[in-house]
Design a protein around this motif. Structure first.
Motif, PDB file in Angstrom:
ATOM      1  N   ILE A 162     -16.219  10.032  -6.258  1.00  0.00           N
ATOM      2  CA  ILE A 162     -15.266   9.871  -5.148  1.00  0.00           C
ATOM      3  C   ILE A 162     -14.366  11.104  -5.152  1.00  0.00           C
ATOM      4  CG2 ILE A 162     -13.318   8.519  -4.273  1.00  0.00           C
ATOM      5  CD1 ILE A 162     -14.725   6.013  -5.436  1.00  0.00           C
ATOM      6  N   LYS A 163     -13.805  11.403  -6.323  1.00  0.00           N
ATOM      7  CA  LYS A 163     -13.056  12.646  -6.504  1.00  0.00           C
ATOM      8  C   LYS A 163     -13.974  13.637  -7.205  1.00  0.00           C
ATOM      9  CE  LYS A 163      -8.606  12.055  -7.918  1.00  0.00           C
ATOM     10  NZ  LYS A 163      -7.429  11.363  -8.574  1.00  0.00           N
ATOM     11  N   ARG A 164     -13.990  14.858  -6.731  1.00  0.00           N
ATOM     12  CA  ARG A 164     -14.888  15.855  -7.330  1.00  0.00           C
ATOM     13  C   ARG A 164     -14.130  16.860  -8.181  1.00  0.00           C
ATOM     14  NH1 ARG A 164     -20.254  14.300  -6.884  1.00  0.00           N
ATOM     15  NH2 ARG A 164     -20.664  13.531  -4.801  1.00  0.00           N
ATOM     16  N   ASP A 212      -2.083  11.381 -16.943  1.00  0.00           N
ATOM     17  CA  ASP A 212      -1.307  10.216 -16.512  1.00  0.00           C
ATOM     18  C   ASP A 212      -1.878   9.584 -15.243  1.00  0.00           C
ATOM     19  OD1 ASP A 212       0.610  10.608 -18.565  1.00  0.00           O
ATOM     20  OD2 ASP A 212       1.525  12.215 -17.385  1.00  0.00           O
ATOM     21  N   SER A 213      -3.101   9.932 -14.896  1.00  0.00           N
ATOM     22  CA  SER A 213      -3.703   9.441 -13.662  1.00  0.00           C
ATOM     23  C   SER A 213      -4.680   8.305 -13.985  1.00  0.00           C
ATOM     24  CB  SER A 213      -4.432  10.604 -12.964  1.00  0.00           C
ATOM     25  OG  SER A 213      -5.346  10.116 -12.025  1.00  0.00           O
ATOM     26  N   PRO A 214      -4.266   7.060 -13.757  1.00  0.00           N
ATOM     27  CA  PRO A 214      -5.103   5.930 -14.180  1.00  0.00           C
ATOM     28  C   PRO A 214      -6.437   5.860 -13.443  1.00  0.00           C
ATOM     29  CG  PRO A 214      -3.200   5.165 -12.916  1.00  0.00           C
ATOM     30  CD  PRO A 214      -2.997   6.619 -13.167  1.00  0.00           C
ATOM     31  N   ALA A 247       0.852  -1.197   0.000  1.00  0.00           N
ATOM     32  CA  ALA A 247       0.000   0.000   0.000  1.00  0.00           C
ATOM     33  C   ALA A 247       0.883   1.242   0.000  1.00  0.00           C
ATOM     34  CB  ALA A 247      -0.897  -0.002   1.231  1.00  0.00           C
ATOM     35  N   LYS A 248       0.416   2.247  -0.669  1.00  0.00           N
ATOM     36  CA  LYS A 248       1.187   3.486  -0.736  1.00  0.00           C
ATOM     37  C   LYS A 248       0.801   4.425   0.413  1.00  0.00           C
ATOM     38  CE  LYS A 248       1.775   3.645  -5.774  1.00  0.00           C
ATOM     39  NZ  LYS A 248       1.032   2.500  -6.313  1.00  0.00           N
ATOM     40  N   TYR A 249       1.574   5.456   0.589  1.00  0.00           N
ATOM     41  CA  TYR A 249       1.217   6.602   1.429  1.00  0.00           C
ATOM     42  C   TYR A 249       1.812   7.804   0.739  1.00  0.00           C
ATOM     43  CZ  TYR A 249       6.004   5.949   3.056  1.00  0.00           C
ATOM     44  OH  TYR A 249       7.362   5.815   3.092  1.00  0.00           O
ATOM     45  N   SER A 250       1.399   9.005   1.148  1.00  0.00           N
ATOM     46  CA  SER A 250       1.780  10.202   0.391  1.00  0.00           C
ATOM     47  C   SER A 250       3.294  10.375   0.285  1.00  0.00           C
ATOM     48  CB  SER A 250       1.163  11.449   1.021  1.00  0.00           C
ATOM     49  OG  SER A 250       1.492  12.577   0.233  1.00  0.00           O
ATOM     50  N   SER A 251       3.715  10.674  -0.940  1.00  0.00           N
ATOM     51  CA  SER A 251       5.135  10.905  -1.250  1.00  0.00           C
ATOM     52  C   SER A 251       5.761  11.961  -0.342  1.00  0.00           C
ATOM     53  CB  SER A 251       5.253  11.354  -2.713  1.00  0.00           C
ATOM     54  OG  SER A 251       4.357  12.431  -2.976  1.00  0.00           O
ATOM     55  N   ILE A 252       4.974  12.922   0.094  1.00  0.00           N
ATOM     56  CA  ILE A 252       5.511  14.081   0.814  1.00  0.00           C
ATOM     57  C   ILE A 252       6.248  13.685   2.098  1.00  0.00           C
ATOM     58  CG2 ILE A 252       3.400  14.558   2.161  1.00  0.00           C
ATOM     59  CD1 ILE A 252       5.519  17.294   0.554  1.00  0.00           C
TER      60      ILE A 252
HETATM   61  N1  FAQ Z   1       2.062  10.054  -3.114  1.00  0.00           N
HETATM   62  O1  FAQ Z   1      -4.531   7.651 -10.466  1.00  0.00           O
HETATM   63  P1  FAQ Z   1      -4.001   8.535  -9.403  1.00  0.00           P
HETATM   64  C1  FAQ Z   1      -2.165  14.186   4.942  1.00  0.00           C
HETATM   65  C2  FAQ Z   1      -0.515   7.173  -6.445  1.00  0.00           C
HETATM   66  S1  FAQ Z   1      -2.353  14.646   3.302  1.00  0.00           S
HETATM   67  C3  FAQ Z   1       2.024   8.722  -3.216  1.00  0.00           C
HETATM   68  O2  FAQ Z   1      -4.126   9.999  -9.594  1.00  0.00           O
HETATM   69  P2  FAQ Z   1      -5.881   8.634  -7.199  1.00  0.00           P
HETATM   70  C4  FAQ Z   1      -2.373  15.228   6.015  1.00  0.00           C
HETATM   71  C5  FAQ Z   1      -1.969   6.751  -6.344  1.00  0.00           C
HETATM   72  O3  FAQ Z   1      -2.261   6.253  -5.045  1.00  0.00           O
HETATM   73  C6  FAQ Z   1      -1.749  13.318   2.252  1.00  0.00           C
HETATM   74  N2  FAQ Z   1       1.264   8.081  -4.140  1.00  0.00           N
HETATM   75  O4  FAQ Z   1      -4.609   8.070  -7.981  1.00  0.00           O
HETATM   76  C7  FAQ Z   1      -1.147  15.519   6.787  1.00  0.00           C
HETATM   77  C8  FAQ Z   1      -2.052   5.723  -7.439  1.00  0.00           C
HETATM   78  O5  FAQ Z   1      -1.488   4.491  -6.986  1.00  0.00           O
HETATM   79  P3  FAQ Z   1      -2.410   3.175  -6.654  1.00  0.00           P
HETATM   80  C9  FAQ Z   1      -2.721  12.175   2.060  1.00  0.00           C
HETATM   81  C10 FAQ Z   1       0.522   8.857  -4.958  1.00  0.00           C
HETATM   82  O6  FAQ Z   1      -6.038   7.813  -5.987  1.00  0.00           O
HETATM   83  C11 FAQ Z   1      -0.510  16.749   6.646  1.00  0.00           C
HETATM   84  C12 FAQ Z   1      -1.095   6.250  -8.485  1.00  0.00           C
HETATM   85  O7  FAQ Z   1      -0.221   7.135  -7.820  1.00  0.00           O
HETATM   86  N3  FAQ Z   1      -3.927  12.590   1.428  1.00  0.00           N
HETATM   87  O8  FAQ Z   1      -1.869  13.076   5.143  1.00  0.00           O
HETATM   88  C13 FAQ Z   1       0.515  10.253  -4.886  1.00  0.00           C
HETATM   89  O9  FAQ Z   1      -7.047   8.772  -8.083  1.00  0.00           O
HETATM   90  C14 FAQ Z   1       0.645  17.043   7.371  1.00  0.00           C
HETATM   91  C15 FAQ Z   1      -1.805   6.979  -9.618  1.00  0.00           C
HETATM   92  O10 FAQ Z   1      -2.450   8.183  -9.159  1.00  0.00           O
HETATM   93  C16 FAQ Z   1      -4.728  11.746   0.779  1.00  0.00           C
HETATM   94  O11 FAQ Z   1      -4.438  10.563   0.680  1.00  0.00           O
HETATM   95  C17 FAQ Z   1       1.325  10.868  -3.915  1.00  0.00           C
HETATM   96  N4  FAQ Z   1       1.410  12.190  -3.780  1.00  0.00           N
HETATM   97  O12 FAQ Z   1      -5.431  10.112  -6.768  1.00  0.00           O
HETATM   98  C18 FAQ Z   1      -0.612  14.605   7.705  1.00  0.00           C
HETATM   99  C19 FAQ Z   1      -5.998  12.302   0.216  1.00  0.00           C
HETATM  100  N5  FAQ Z   1      -0.325  10.729  -5.840  1.00  0.00           N
HETATM  101  O13 FAQ Z   1      -3.203   3.536  -5.421  1.00  0.00           O
HETATM  102  C20 FAQ Z   1       0.554  14.911   8.422  1.00  0.00           C
HETATM  103  C21 FAQ Z   1      -6.901  11.258  -0.376  1.00  0.00           C
HETATM  104  C22 FAQ Z   1      -0.812   9.644  -6.484  1.00  0.00           C
HETATM  105  O14 FAQ Z   1      -3.297   2.977  -7.835  1.00  0.00           O
HETATM  106  C23 FAQ Z   1       1.181  16.150   8.240  1.00  0.00           C
HETATM  107  N6  FAQ Z   1      -6.403  10.723  -1.613  1.00  0.00           N
HETATM  108  N7  FAQ Z   1      -0.294   8.529  -5.970  1.00  0.00           N
HETATM  109  O15 FAQ Z   1      -1.440   2.066  -6.407  1.00  0.00           O
HETATM  110  C24 FAQ Z   1      -6.602  11.311  -2.831  1.00  0.00           C
HETATM  111  O16 FAQ Z   1      -7.198  12.356  -2.953  1.00  0.00           O
HETATM  112  C25 FAQ Z   1      -6.097  10.587  -4.040  1.00  0.00           C
HETATM  113  O17 FAQ Z   1      -5.832   9.245  -3.682  1.00  0.00           O
HETATM  114  C26 FAQ Z   1      -4.833  11.223  -4.695  1.00  0.00           C
HETATM  115  C27 FAQ Z   1      -4.379  10.323  -5.859  1.00  0.00           C
HETATM  116  C28 FAQ Z   1      -5.170  12.596  -5.234  1.00  0.00           C
HETATM  117  C29 FAQ Z   1      -3.686  11.310  -3.687  1.00  0.00           C
END
Ligand code: FAQ
Length: 312
Positions: free
Chosen positions: A216-218, A204-206, A104-109
């Motif tokens: 789910i996403k708006r 490039d977003s599958p 499972a992934k988590y945010s790149s940041i």
């Molecule tokens: N990092 O097709 P899409 C917080 C992956 S804020 C890592 O566009 P999707 C607060 C993506 O999972 C951070 N992986 O995917 C805080 C997919 O892989 P998969 C967390 C990334 O889901 C602040 C593949 O790339 N927030 O924690 C990233 O439609 C300060 C293709 O991408 C959320 O999770 C990335 N940056 O859109 C805590 C918000 N970007 O799963 C502590 C909810 C993409 O198919 C301190 N999530 N990937 O293997 C979302 O809104 C969406 O899941 C996106 C990605 C927008 C993140």
């Protein structure tokens, strides 16, 4: 029969209805939500590490109390989100195992290091700022338990963003030249990774197309990234810092900022496990899990004892 259920589900989605945990839903919708919500939860939990690193070194009691509260909020968000994912039929053990085995992934940041105190301010300002931009539309996500969770989470995130910006304002307006340089250096390091939080470009977003269709996403990855840049640059000007992008320019015609190209090779490297802190972050989580095994064992033993007592 399934076709009938599918048609009824589609009609509800099209009408903007919310879906509850016990409602029928297509398997792919369920899987997509488990993926997104669990990865969101993992991000909150791993996201405690970069800031947790500075709790003992906060410069004043006030800053320490604020940072401690913020990191505790992140733990709360993570647990709340795991619960939201559990309503879809997955278990905490399954989700944690997926994180710990790299499935499972988590945010790149959260794979970048926190080098100075200014990083705490910049994480609040930029990272929580980006998180809010992305999460406000999720308050209207078609899956109701996730949408409800996001409402509470967003309220706390806005406090997180404000505390970071305020800490930076103090350093920039009342601080020494050295402190101002420290803030600028932190902005230089966190700017591009913050823009990467919104995910790959739409083309490039599958997952985007289907997730948008399901409500789910708006708002799309690129649109949110643009909104973030447009909201953040005026704040940078008030602070008195610049962002490390020579191509950044106000576009009068579009009424938005133009900005430079993101280094997508770096993005995918970090997402796929090869960022500056990926190994360390995962190792810290696995160690915390292993070190906590005795607590889980004790809680289970206690619950069993209580159950047999009741039987007797
Ligand atoms: N990092 O097709 P899409 C917080 C992956 S804020 C890592 O566009 P999707 C607060 C993506 O999972 C951070 N992986 O995917 C805080 C997919 O892989 P998969 C967390 C990334 O889901 C602040 C593949 O790339 N927030 O924690 C990233 O439609 C300060 C293709 O991408 C959320 O999770 C990335 N940056 O859109 C805590 C918000 N970007 O799963 C502590 C909810 C993409 O198919 C301190 N999530 N990937 O293997 C979302 O809104 C969406 O899941 C996106 C990605 C927008 C993140």
């Amino acid at each position: 029969e399934d076709a009938e259920k599918q048609a009824a589900f589609d009609a509800r989605i099209d009408a903007g209805d919310f879906i509850e945990a016990k409602d029928w839903m297509p398997e792919h919708y369920r899987k997509t939500l488990v993926r997104q919500i669990s990865q969101h939860a993992h991000s909150e939990i791993v996201g405690m590490l970069p800031e947790g690193n500075w709790i003992t070194r906060a410069p004043t009691l006030k800053r320490k109390a604020i940072l401690l509260a913020k990191v505790q909020d992140e733990a709360g968000h993570g647990l709340y989100l795991y619960s939201a994912a559990e309503t879809l039929g997955t278990s905490r053990d399954q989700m944690v195992n997926a994180l710990h085995t790299g499935k499972a992934k988590y945010s790149s940041i959260f794979n970048y290091p926190t080098l100075t105190w200014a990083d705490m301010g910049v994480i609040g300002w930029l990272v929580d700022g980006a998180a809010i931009m992305n999460q406000v539309p999720l308050c209207r996500c078609s899956y109701a338990p996730y949408a409800r969770a996001m409402i509470r989470v967003c309220r706390e995130e806005s406090f997180h963003q404000r505390q970071g910006y305020e800490a930076l304002l103090v350093m920039m307006k009342q601080g020494t030249a050295e402190q101002r340089e420290m803030v600028q250096d932190a902005v230089n390091r966190w700017w591009w990774p913050s823009l990467m939080m919104f995910g790959p470009a739409d083309k490039d977003s599958p997952n985007s197309e289907q997730s948008m269709r399901w409500g789910i996403k708006r708002i799309s990855n690129d649109q949110l990234r643009q909104k973030f840049v447009d909201a953040t640059i005026p704040q940078a000007e008030i602070l008195g810092v610049t962002v490390p992008d020579p191509d950044l320019q106000w576009n009068e015609e579009r009424g938005e900022y133009d900005f430079g190209a993101i280094d997508w090779a770096e993005f995918w490297r970090v997402v796929n496990g090869d960022g500056p802190m990926n190994r360390e972050r995962l190792a810290a989580r696995v160690k915390a899990w292993d070190d906590g095994a005795w607590v889980r064992d004790a809680a289970l033993a206690h619950a069993k004892k209580q159950a047999t007592k009741k039987e007797a």
